[in-house]
Scaffold this motif. Structure first.
Motif, PDB file in Angstrom:
ATOM      1  N   ASN A  61       0.797  -1.234   0.000  1.00 53.75           N
ATOM      2  CA  ASN A  61       0.000   0.000   0.000  1.00 53.75           C
ATOM      3  C   ASN A  61       0.826   1.278   0.000  1.00 53.75           C
ATOM      4  O   ASN A  61       0.386   2.305   0.515  1.00 53.75           O
ATOM      5  N   LYS A  62       2.022   1.213  -0.554  1.00 57.56           N
ATOM      6  CA  LYS A  62       2.811   2.432  -0.675  1.00 57.56           C
ATOM      7  C   LYS A  62       3.641   2.394  -1.949  1.00 57.56           C
ATOM      8  O   LYS A  62       3.910   1.333  -2.514  1.00 57.56           O
ATOM      9  N   LYS A  63       4.034   3.588  -2.377  1.00 58.46           N
ATOM     10  CA  LYS A  63       4.838   3.719  -3.589  1.00 58.46           C
ATOM     11  C   LYS A  63       6.314   3.523  -3.241  1.00 58.46           C
ATOM     12  O   LYS A  63       6.812   4.075  -2.266  1.00 58.46           O
ATOM     13  N   ILE A  64       6.983   2.703  -4.061  1.00 55.86           N
ATOM     14  CA  ILE A  64       8.423   2.504  -3.945  1.00 55.86           C
ATOM     15  C   ILE A  64       9.024   2.834  -5.305  1.00 55.86           C
ATOM     16  O   ILE A  64       8.588   2.309  -6.332  1.00 55.86           O
ATOM     17  N   LEU A  65      10.016   3.710  -5.299  1.00 51.57           N
ATOM     18  CA  LEU A  65      10.712   4.053  -6.536  1.00 51.57           C
ATOM     19  C   LEU A  65      11.717   2.970  -6.876  1.00 51.57           C
ATOM     20  O   LEU A  65      12.372   2.410  -5.984  1.00 51.57           O
ATOM     21  N   LEU A  66      11.846   2.671  -8.163  1.00 54.42           N
ATOM     22  CA  LEU A  66      12.891   1.795  -8.684  1.00 54.42           C
ATOM     23  C   LEU A  66      13.819   2.678  -9.490  1.00 54.42           C
ATOM     24  O   LEU A  66      13.357   3.551 -10.239  1.00 54.42           O
ATOM     25  N   PHE A  67      15.118   2.457  -9.373  1.00 57.87           N
ATOM     26  CA  PHE A  67      16.060   3.347 -10.043  1.00 57.87           C
ATOM     27  C   PHE A  67      17.350   2.602 -10.368  1.00 57.87           C
ATOM     28  O   PHE A  67      17.800   1.755  -9.592  1.00 57.87           O
ATOM     29  N   PHE A  68      17.908   2.922 -11.539  1.00 54.86           N
ATOM     30  CA  PHE A  68      19.288   2.522 -11.800  1.00 54.86           C
ATOM     31  C   PHE A  68      19.996   3.661 -12.504  1.00 54.86           C
ATOM     32  O   PHE A  68      19.477   4.276 -13.428  1.00 54.86           O
ATOM     33  N   PRO A  69      21.200   3.992 -12.000  1.00 52.96           N
ATOM     34  CA  PRO A  69      21.971   5.093 -12.573  1.00 52.96           C
ATOM     35  C   PRO A  69      22.429   4.787 -13.992  1.00 52.96           C
ATOM     36  O   PRO A  69      22.622   3.627 -14.364  1.00 52.96           O
ATOM     37  N   ASP A  70      22.596   5.841 -14.758  1.00 51.33           N
ATOM     38  CA  ASP A  70      23.096   5.743 -16.121  1.00 51.33           C
ATOM     39  C   ASP A  70      24.491   6.352 -16.204  1.00 51.33           C
ATOM     40  O   ASP A  70      24.851   7.003 -17.162  1.00 51.33           O
ATOM     41  N   ILE A  71      25.240   6.190 -15.129  1.00 52.29           N
ATOM     42  CA  ILE A  71      26.628   6.640 -15.090  1.00 52.29           C
ATOM     43  C   ILE A  71      27.465   5.489 -14.552  1.00 52.29           C
ATOM     44  O   ILE A  71      26.922   4.516 -14.019  1.00 52.29           O
ATOM     45  N   PHE A  72      28.764   5.596 -14.691  1.00 52.34           N
ATOM     46  CA  PHE A  72      29.618   4.479 -14.308  1.00 52.34           C
ATOM     47  C   PHE A  72      29.558   4.188 -12.811  1.00 52.34           C
ATOM     48  O   PHE A  72      29.303   5.063 -11.985  1.00 52.34           O
ATOM     49  N   MET A  73      29.788   2.939 -12.498  1.00 52.96           N
ATOM     50  CA  MET A  73      29.650   2.410 -11.141  1.00 52.96           C
ATOM     51  C   MET A  73      30.349   3.276 -10.098  1.00 52.96           C
ATOM     52  O   MET A  73      29.774   3.580  -9.061  1.00 52.96           O
ATOM     53  N   ASN A  74      31.568   3.684 -10.373  1.00 52.33           N
ATOM     54  CA  ASN A  74      32.316   4.422  -9.361  1.00 52.33           C
ATOM     55  C   ASN A  74      31.836   5.865  -9.183  1.00 52.33           C
ATOM     56  O   ASN A  74      32.346   6.581  -8.321  1.00 52.33           O
ATOM     57  N   LEU A  75      30.837   6.293  -9.955  1.00 54.37           N
ATOM     58  CA  LEU A  75      30.265   7.635  -9.843  1.00 54.37           C
ATOM     59  C   LEU A  75      28.784   7.620  -9.482  1.00 54.37           C
ATOM     60  O   LEU A  75      28.168   8.674  -9.345  1.00 54.37           O
ATOM     61  N   ASN A  76      28.198   6.457  -9.335  1.00 59.30           N
ATOM     62  CA  ASN A  76      26.744   6.382  -9.181  1.00 59.30           C
ATOM     63  C   ASN A  76      26.213   7.060  -7.924  1.00 59.30           C
ATOM     64  O   ASN A  76      25.040   7.393  -7.845  1.00 59.30           O
ATOM     65  N   GLY A  77      27.044   7.303  -6.946  1.00 56.48           N
ATOM     66  CA  GLY A  77      26.613   8.002  -5.739  1.00 56.48           C
ATOM     67  C   GLY A  77      26.025   9.372  -6.044  1.00 56.48           C
ATOM     68  O   GLY A  77      25.067   9.807  -5.405  1.00 56.48           O
ATOM     69  N   TYR A  78      26.584  10.050  -7.047  1.00 58.89           N
ATOM     70  CA  TYR A  78      26.072  11.374  -7.437  1.00 58.89           C
ATOM     71  C   TYR A  78      24.624  11.275  -7.917  1.00 58.89           C
ATOM     72  O   TYR A  78      23.773  12.072  -7.548  1.00 58.89           O
ATOM     73  N   SER A  79      24.376  10.313  -8.751  1.00 61.07           N
ATOM     74  CA  SER A  79      23.056  10.113  -9.319  1.00 61.07           C
ATOM     75  C   SER A  79      22.034   9.746  -8.236  1.00 61.07           C
ATOM     76  O   SER A  79      20.944  10.316  -8.156  1.00 61.07           O
ATOM     77  N   ILE A  80      22.400   8.807  -7.392  1.00 60.70           N
ATOM     78  CA  ILE A  80      21.506   8.336  -6.330  1.00 60.70           C
ATOM     79  C   ILE A  80      21.261   9.445  -5.307  1.00 60.70           C
ATOM     80  O   ILE A  80      20.137   9.649  -4.844  1.00 60.70           O
ATOM     81  N   PHE A  81      22.302  10.196  -4.987  1.00 59.45           N
ATOM     82  CA  PHE A  81      22.174  11.283  -4.026  1.00 59.45           C
ATOM     83  C   PHE A  81      21.219  12.364  -4.535  1.00 59.45           C
ATOM     84  O   PHE A  81      20.354  12.843  -3.785  1.00 59.45           O
ATOM     85  N   SER A  82      21.349  12.745  -5.811  1.00 60.78           N
ATOM     86  CA  SER A  82      20.470  13.795  -6.350  1.00 60.78           C
ATOM     87  C   SER A  82      19.007  13.332  -6.366  1.00 60.78           C
ATOM     88  O   SER A  82      18.107  14.100  -6.029  1.00 60.78           O
ATOM     89  N   LEU A  83      18.770  12.084  -6.733  1.00 58.04           N
ATOM     90  CA  LEU A  83      17.403  11.541  -6.704  1.00 58.04           C
ATOM     91  C   LEU A  83      16.861  11.520  -5.277  1.00 58.04           C
ATOM     92  O   LEU A  83      15.725  11.917  -5.013  1.00 58.04           O
ATOM     93  N   SER A  84      17.690  11.083  -4.348  1.00 59.16           N
ATOM     94  CA  SER A  84      17.238  10.974  -2.958  1.00 59.16           C
ATOM     95  C   SER A  84      16.922  12.335  -2.358  1.00 59.16           C
ATOM     96  O   SER A  84      15.972  12.470  -1.580  1.00 59.16           O
ATOM     97  N   LYS A  85      17.690  13.344  -2.698  1.00 57.70           N
ATOM     98  CA  LYS A  85      17.424  14.694  -2.187  1.00 57.70           C
ATOM     99  C   LYS A  85      16.118  15.236  -2.761  1.00 57.70           C
ATOM    100  O   LYS A  85      15.331  15.858  -2.047  1.00 57.70           O
ATOM    101  N   PHE A  86      15.879  15.001  -4.038  1.00 57.83           N
ATOM    102  CA  PHE A  86      14.660  15.485  -4.678  1.00 57.83           C
ATOM    103  C   PHE A  86      13.418  14.865  -4.036  1.00 57.83           C
ATOM    104  O   PHE A  86      12.418  15.542  -3.805  1.00 57.83           O
ATOM    105  N   TYR A  87      13.482  13.566  -3.746  1.00 60.60           N
ATOM    106  CA  TYR A  87      12.334  12.851  -3.175  1.00 60.60           C
ATOM    107  C   TYR A  87      12.383  12.761  -1.643  1.00 60.60           C
ATOM    108  O   TYR A  87      11.535  12.121  -1.035  1.00 60.60           O
ATOM    109  N   ASN A  88      13.393  13.391  -1.038  1.00 66.59           N
ATOM    110  CA  ASN A  88      13.547  13.393   0.414  1.00 66.59           C
ATOM    111  C   ASN A  88      13.601  11.970   0.982  1.00 66.59           C
ATOM    112  O   ASN A  88      12.842  11.599   1.880  1.00 66.59           O
ATOM    113  N   ILE A  89      14.509  11.181   0.417  1.00 61.28           N
ATOM    114  CA  ILE A  89      14.697   9.793   0.832  1.00 61.28           C
ATOM    115  C   ILE A  89      16.086   9.662   1.453  1.00 61.28           C
ATOM    116  O   ILE A  89      17.090  10.036   0.842  1.00 61.28           O
ATOM    117  N   SER A  90      16.135   9.135   2.660  1.00 63.95           N
ATOM    118  CA  SER A  90      17.397   8.928   3.366  1.00 63.95           C
ATOM    119  C   SER A  90      18.041   7.615   2.923  1.00 63.95           C
ATOM    120  O   SER A  90      17.354   6.716   2.438  1.00 63.95           O
TER     121      SER A  90
END
Length: 180
Positions: A61-90
């Motif tokens: 009964n809740k929405k869960i986002l699915l996500f995979f970065p489109d940048i290289f593995m050693n940089l994916n933190g940037y992508s995940i961090f920006s998404l998490s900040k936008f959606y306020n996800i810790s």
């Protein structure tokens, strides 16, 4: 098992972009996310501002986002961090899915902890979030190469036919266990 997902708001599959890496061991996190999206019959949309692909499912009964970065593995933190900040996800509200050298193909381990175990994708996430918050991760076994200095080539290569069968079987079984 479904109780493990009570606080999950985002499920992230780690991997590398570029078509030549799609079928490699290092992309099993993306394999998982794509198969999960098929179970829920949802499509991914490329989101440029997050450098990745996003979808959503409704579970417990809740929405869960699915996500995979489109940048290289050693940089994916940037992508995940920006998404998490936008959606306020810790970070502790995420499930990170990644390949794991220390598990044999066909083995999966759900862990709640911190650290990276040497995985560059996890290192990038931890570095970008700048904390040692515990987080959930699902490690998908890919095994280790015979020679220790061959790890980079190993993770960026395709698994054998038998290894791929074992990996896919473990992904299907975990999706059925966690979600159905």
């Amino acid at each position: 098992m479904k109780n493990n997902f009570n606080k999950i708001k985002l499920i992230v599959g780690l991997g590398n972009p570029i078509k030549k890496y799609n079928k490699t061991r290092h992309n099993v996190g993306i394999w998982y996310i794509r198969l999960l999206s098929k179970y829920f019959n949802v499509q991914f949309t490329k989101i440029k501002k997050f450098s990745g692909y996003k979808s959503e499912i409704f579970f417990l009964n809740k929405k869960i986002l699915l996500f995979f970065p489109d940048i290289f593995m050693n940089l994916n933190g940037y992508s995940i961090f920006s998404l998490s900040k936008f959606y306020n996800i810790s970070l502790h509200e995420m499930l990170i899915i990644h390949d794991e050298l220390d598990l044999f193909p066909g083995h999966i381990k759900l862990k709640y902890g911190y650290g990276s175990n040497g995985h560059n994708g996890l290192k990038s996430i931890i570095c970008k979030f700048k904390n040692h918050t515990f987080y959930k991760r699902l490690s998908i076994g890919i095994g280790r190469p015979i020679f220790r200095n061959d790890i980079s080539n190993f993770v960026l290569s395709k698994p054998t036919i038998n290894e791929k069968k074992l990996i896919l079987k473990s992904i299907y079984e975990s999706i059925n266990l966690f979600f159905f």
